[in-house]
Design an enzyme around this catalytic site. Structure first.
Site, PDB file in Angstrom:
ATOM      1  N   ASP A   1       0.876  -1.472  -0.222  1.00  0.00           N
ATOM      2  CA  ASP A   1      -0.405   0.399   0.075  1.00  0.00           C
ATOM      3  C   ASP A   1       0.573   1.071  -0.117  1.00  0.00           C
ATOM      4  O   ASP A   1       1.707   1.396   0.813  1.00  0.00           O
ATOM      5  CB  ASP A   1      -0.927  -0.094   1.485  1.00  0.00           C
TER       6      ASP A   1
ATOM      7  N   HIS B   1      -7.807   9.531  -1.358  1.00  0.00           N
ATOM      8  CA  HIS B   1      -7.431   9.644  -0.464  1.00  0.00           C
ATOM      9  C   HIS B   1      -8.191  10.743   0.745  1.00  0.00           C
ATOM     10  O   HIS B   1      -7.888  10.045   1.567  1.00  0.00           O
ATOM     11  CB  HIS B   1      -6.176  10.360  -0.272  1.00  0.00           C
TER      12      HIS B   1
END
Length: 292
Positions: A57, A120
């Protein structure tokens, strides 16, 4: 079953959850937030893959996509055996910006596709006056990229129910993942309940909270009881809740340590004790008040 997800067998890092579009995702990921760009990021990713991680990630905002990509390449593991996630930075919201940002992240990572791409933050300061419309436009670009094969799955990060409600007004694809600050210090029950009700997987960034979590007496007692480190206990707790934790480290010994989660089980009483530790190591940031 906990929430909307059937618990994996919890036997190895590469066991999977099935997302709402049928794609399977490894139940533990390797996080790279705050991992310095360059040799540190390259080496830690390579070491993580050598230790058995198949889920990596990162995010454009972390500033280390190129180094993470090099670590992936240098690992020697075939691309189709790895799960790679990145995220859209706040300044790149909007339809055209998002299309360019996806290509930018792919180029940085040296990849032809991403397994998961996330918005995000739902309400970055650059779009605070128009976040709902901007997210809708952003999501449309992500849906198109998914159809085109650039993104296998798409999702969000730091979204609260109101942000998800707004997104779902125009979305044709329900997010597959919501990656949130999720650990014994903050279970974000309202967000997790919403995710579960909509078959959205709750991914846990900062699954070990801050350094304060290692000084919590209840966790130190359990560490001794189970003959495991505090980190291992907390990561196992996350898995038993059906979350997907993303532990981060740049130290090889700890990277390996954080994979040793499958030879013990936390009992129900201890799970409840851990659930009651709210606030011991900080709480999630309010996405509507961020300054970036």
């Amino acid at each position: 079953m906990i929430g909307g997800f059937i618990l994996a067998k919890l036997t190895k890092l590469t066991d999977t959850y099935e997302l709402n579009n049928g794609v399977k995702i490894p139940i533990v990921g390797f996080g790279t937030w705050q991992t310095p760009d360059g040799d540190v990021a390259e080496k830690s990713v390579e070491e993580a893959i050598a230790a058995g991680y198949r889920h990596i990630d990162t995010a454009f905002a972390y500033g280390n996509e190129k180094s993470v990509g090099k670590g992936i390449k240098d690992s020697g593991v075939a691309r189709d055996q790895l799960w790679v996630t990145s995220k859209l930075t706040g300044n790149d919201h909007g339809y055209e910006n998002t299309k360019k940002a996806i290509d930018k992240s792919l180029n940085n990572l040296g990849l032809d596709y991403l397994d998961l791409f996330l918005i995000h933050w739902p309400n970055p300061i650059a779009y605070r006056d128009s976040w709902e419309k901007t997210n809708a436009d952003t999501w449309r670009a992500m849906e198109e990229a998914q159809k085109a094969g650039k993104l296998r799955t798409i999702g969000v990060s730091n979204f609260r129910p109101k942000h998800l409600d707004a997104l779902l007004k125009t979305a044709t694809v329900t997010p597959q993942v919501n990656q949130i600050f999720l650990n014994p210090s903050d279970l974000q029950p309202e967000v997790v309940a919403y995710n579960d009700a909509h078959d959205i997987l709750s991914e846990a960034y900062s699954p070990l909270g801050t350094g304060k979590i290692f000084a919590v007496d209840e966790l130190k007692t359990m560490s001794e009881k189970y003959s495991k480190t505090v980190a291992q206990v907390v990561l196992r707790w996350s898995l038993q809740h059906g979350f997907l934790p993303l532990p981060k480290s740049v130290h090889e010994a700890r990277i390996i340590e954080n994979t040793k989660l499958f030879d013990f089980e936390i009992d129900e009483a201890d799970m409840k004790t851990i659930d009651g530790l709210r606030g011991v190591a900080g709480l999630a940031t309010d996405p509507d008040t961020i300054t970036w």
